[in-house]
Design a protein around this motif. Structure first.
Motif, PDB file in Angstrom:
ATOM      1  N   ARG A 242      49.725  38.672  39.427  1.00  0.00           N
ATOM      2  CA  ARG A 242      49.053  39.821  38.811  1.00  0.00           C
ATOM      3  C   ARG A 242      47.603  39.860  39.314  1.00  0.00           C
ATOM      4  N   LEU A 243      47.057  41.039  39.507  1.00  0.00           N
ATOM      5  CA  LEU A 243      45.695  41.174  40.031  1.00  0.00           C
ATOM      6  C   LEU A 243      44.667  40.498  39.130  1.00  0.00           C
ATOM      7  N   ASP A 244      44.784  40.671  37.792  1.00  0.00           N
ATOM      8  CA  ASP A 244      43.790  40.060  36.903  1.00  0.00           C
ATOM      9  C   ASP A 244      43.838  38.528  36.989  1.00  0.00           C
ATOM     10  N   ASN A 245      45.040  37.967  37.141  1.00  0.00           N
ATOM     11  CA  ASN A 245      45.162  36.515  37.249  1.00  0.00           C
ATOM     12  C   ASN A 245      44.571  36.007  38.564  1.00  0.00           C
ATOM     13  N   VAL A 246      44.825  36.739  39.669  1.00  0.00           N
ATOM     14  CA  VAL A 246      44.292  36.322  40.971  1.00  0.00           C
ATOM     15  C   VAL A 246      42.763  36.379  40.958  1.00  0.00           C
ATOM     16  N   MET A 247      42.205  37.393  40.311  1.00  0.00           N
ATOM     17  CA  MET A 247      40.741  37.475  40.176  1.00  0.00           C
ATOM     18  C   MET A 247      40.208  36.250  39.434  1.00  0.00           C
ATOM     19  N   PHE A 248      40.907  35.850  38.371  1.00  0.00           N
ATOM     20  CA  PHE A 248      40.531  34.655  37.606  1.00  0.00           C
ATOM     21  C   PHE A 248      40.641  33.414  38.479  1.00  0.00           C
ATOM     22  N   ARG A 249      41.737  33.285  39.214  1.00  0.00           N
ATOM     23  CA  ARG A 249      41.965  32.115  40.077  1.00  0.00           C
ATOM     24  C   ARG A 249      40.913  32.006  41.190  1.00  0.00           C
TER      25      ARG A 249
ATOM     26  N   LYS B 198      56.857  43.656  25.624  1.00  0.00           N
ATOM     27  CA  LYS B 198      57.667  44.550  26.457  1.00  0.00           C
ATOM     28  C   LYS B 198      57.427  44.314  27.958  1.00  0.00           C
ATOM     29  N   PRO B 199      56.157  44.254  28.405  1.00  0.00           N
ATOM     30  CA  PRO B 199      55.945  43.959  29.829  1.00  0.00           C
ATOM     31  C   PRO B 199      56.492  42.583  30.219  1.00  0.00           C
ATOM     32  N   PHE B 200      56.391  41.613  29.304  1.00  0.00           N
ATOM     33  CA  PHE B 200      56.889  40.267  29.600  1.00  0.00           C
ATOM     34  C   PHE B 200      58.406  40.308  29.822  1.00  0.00           C
ATOM     35  N   ARG B 201      59.079  41.072  28.981  1.00  0.00           N
ATOM     36  CA  ARG B 201      60.536  41.227  29.126  1.00  0.00           C
ATOM     37  C   ARG B 201      60.859  41.893  30.473  1.00  0.00           C
ATOM     38  N   ASN B 202      60.031  42.865  30.874  1.00  0.00           N
ATOM     39  CA  ASN B 202      60.225  43.533  32.174  1.00  0.00           C
ATOM     40  C   ASN B 202      60.039  42.541  33.329  1.00  0.00           C
TER      41      ASN B 202
ATOM     42  N   THR C  46      40.553  51.230  45.783  1.00  0.00           N
ATOM     43  CA  THR C  46      40.231  50.879  44.396  1.00  0.00           C
ATOM     44  C   THR C  46      41.514  50.738  43.597  1.00  0.00           C
ATOM     45  N   VAL C  47      41.629  49.619  42.875  1.00  0.00           N
ATOM     46  CA  VAL C  47      42.781  49.399  41.991  1.00  0.00           C
ATOM     47  C   VAL C  47      42.233  49.035  40.622  1.00  0.00           C
ATOM     48  N   ASN C  48      42.655  49.791  39.588  1.00  0.00           N
ATOM     49  CA  ASN C  48      42.172  49.477  38.234  1.00  0.00           C
ATOM     50  C   ASN C  48      43.339  49.150  37.293  1.00  0.00           C
ATOM     51  N   ILE C  49      44.404  48.589  37.874  1.00  0.00           N
ATOM     52  CA  ILE C  49      45.577  48.205  37.078  1.00  0.00           C
ATOM     53  C   ILE C  49      45.655  46.674  37.075  1.00  0.00           C
ATOM     54  N   PRO C  50      45.339  46.039  35.938  1.00  0.00           N
ATOM     55  CA  PRO C  50      45.340  44.567  35.891  1.00  0.00           C
ATOM     56  C   PRO C  50      46.672  43.932  36.262  1.00  0.00           C
ATOM     57  N   SER C  51      47.789  44.641  35.999  1.00  0.00           N
ATOM     58  CA  SER C  51      49.108  44.071  36.272  1.00  0.00           C
ATOM     59  C   SER C  51      49.588  44.352  37.697  1.00  0.00           C
TER      60      SER C  51
ATOM     61  N   GLN D 174      39.039  42.957  32.506  1.00  0.00           N
ATOM     62  CA  GLN D 174      38.034  43.988  32.244  1.00  0.00           C
ATOM     63  C   GLN D 174      37.373  44.442  33.547  1.00  0.00           C
ATOM     64  N   ILE D 175      37.104  43.499  34.445  1.00  0.00           N
ATOM     65  CA  ILE D 175      36.482  43.832  35.732  1.00  0.00           C
ATOM     66  C   ILE D 175      37.404  44.774  36.519  1.00  0.00           C
ATOM     67  N   VAL D 176      38.703  44.491  36.489  1.00  0.00           N
ATOM     68  CA  VAL D 176      39.677  45.355  37.178  1.00  0.00           C
ATOM     69  C   VAL D 176      39.713  46.731  36.499  1.00  0.00           C
ATOM     70  N   ASP D 177      39.757  46.740  35.168  1.00  0.00           N
ATOM     71  CA  ASP D 177      39.779  47.990  34.397  1.00  0.00           C
ATOM     72  C   ASP D 177      38.597  48.889  34.726  1.00  0.00           C
ATOM     73  N   HIS D 178      37.431  48.275  34.952  1.00  0.00           N
ATOM     74  CA  HIS D 178      36.206  49.041  35.191  1.00  0.00           C
ATOM     75  C   HIS D 178      36.030  49.464  36.645  1.00  0.00           C
ATOM     76  N   LYS D 179      37.105  49.343  37.426  1.00  0.00           N
ATOM     77  CA  LYS D 179      37.132  49.809  38.828  1.00  0.00           C
ATOM     78  C   LYS D 179      36.102  49.111  39.711  1.00  0.00           C
ATOM     79  N   HIS D 180      35.957  47.805  39.541  1.00  0.00           N
ATOM     80  CA  HIS D 180      35.041  47.043  40.396  1.00  0.00           C
ATOM     81  C   HIS D 180      35.769  46.424  41.584  1.00  0.00           C
ATOM     82  N   VAL D 181      37.101  46.572  41.639  1.00  0.00           N
ATOM     83  CA  VAL D 181      37.896  45.795  42.598  1.00  0.00           C
ATOM     84  C   VAL D 181      38.586  46.678  43.629  1.00  0.00           C
TER      85      VAL D 181
END
Length: 197
Positions: free
Chosen positions: A88-95, A60-64, A120-125, A107-114
Motif C-alpha cells: 500500500r502507498l501509505d505503508n511504503v511511505m512509512f517504510r 470491508k477493505p481487509f476482506r477485499n 500525483t496520487v492521493n489514494i493511501p491504498s 495523511q501526507i498521501v491524502d494531502h496530495k504531497h506524493v
C-alpha cells in the motif's frame, strides 16, 4: 470516512502488540494477563484485528484484500495478504521514513504531497509494483515538516526491497517483498483459518 478512534496505546495493550510496529517509541505498560487463555477462535480474531490495526485498514477493505490474496496464482494466501498490505502507498511511505507513523504517511498521501512515477496520487491504498518511484512533490521538499520527520525516522532501517534517497525525498520499490522480509508480528495462517470457516 470511517475512522478507528480507539486510543492507540490502549489498543496495543488489548492486542498484546508492541507500539514500535506502529512507529511509536513509547513503551506500552504491559498488563500481565494471567489466567486468561484465548480460544482458537479468539486467537484467530486477534491476529486479524492486529493486522487491520497495524496497517490502518477497516473490515470491508481487509476482506477485499483477502479475496485478492486468494486469487493470486503464486505463494500462499497468508503470504499474499501480507504482501498486498505491505505494498500500500501509505505503508511504503512509512517504510521509507517519510512518515513517523502509518497514519501520518496516510495523511501526507491524502494531502496530495506524493508523486508515483511522476503522477500525483492521493489514494493511501494505491497498490505499488516493483519499479515504481515514489517522491514528495518539489514544492513540499523544503517544508519543515519533512525535516522534522527525517530527524525522527532517519535512523530507521529501510527494508531491503525498498531504496530510499533521503536527500531527494524519493524512493523506489526494488522488488516485491517476500513474507520473510515483512517484520510484522502477525500470524497470517490464523487469519486464513478464520476466513476459511
Amino acid at each position: 470516512m470511517a475512522r478507528d478512534m480507539t486510543p492507540v496505546l490502549k489498543r496495543c495493550r488489548s492486542l498484546d502488540l508492541d507500539p514500535v510496529y506502529l512507529g511509536i517509541d513509547k513503551k506500552s505498560k504491559r498488563n500481565a494477563r494471567t489466567g486468561k487463555k484465548l480460544s482458537e477462535d479468539g486467537q484467530q480474531l486477534r491476529e486479524k484485528q492486529k493486522a487491520k490495526f497495524i496497517y490502518g485498514v477497516l473490515e470491508k477493505p481487509f476482506r477485499n484484500y483477502f479475496a485478492r490474496a486468494q486469487k493470486l496464482k503464486y505463494g500462499t494466501t497468508g503470504d499474499n495478504l501480507m504482501i498486498l498490505l505491505e505494498l500500500r502507498l501509505d505503508n511504503v511511505m512509512f517504510r521509507l521514513g517519510y512518515g513517523r507513523t502509518r497514519k501520518e504517511a496516510r495523511q501526507i498521501v491524502d494531502h496530495k504531497h506524493v508523486l508515483v512515477n511522476g503522477k500525483t496520487v492521493n489514494i493511501p491504498s494505491y497498490q505499488l509494483k516493483a519499479g515504481d518511484v515514489i517522491e514528495i512533490k518539489e514544492k513540499f521538499k523544503g517544508a519543515q515538516r519533512y525535516k522534522d520527520i527525517l530527524e525522527v525516522t532517519g535512523a530507521r532501517l529501510v527494508p531491503a526491497w525498498l531504496e530510499a534517497d533521503h536527500e531527494a525525498l524519493s524512493g523506489t520499490v526494488k522488488a516485491i517483498p517476500t513474507r520473510a522480509e515483512i517484520d510484522v508480528p502477525v500470524n497470517d495462517v490464523l487469519i486464513v483459518e478464520l476466513y476459511s470457516k
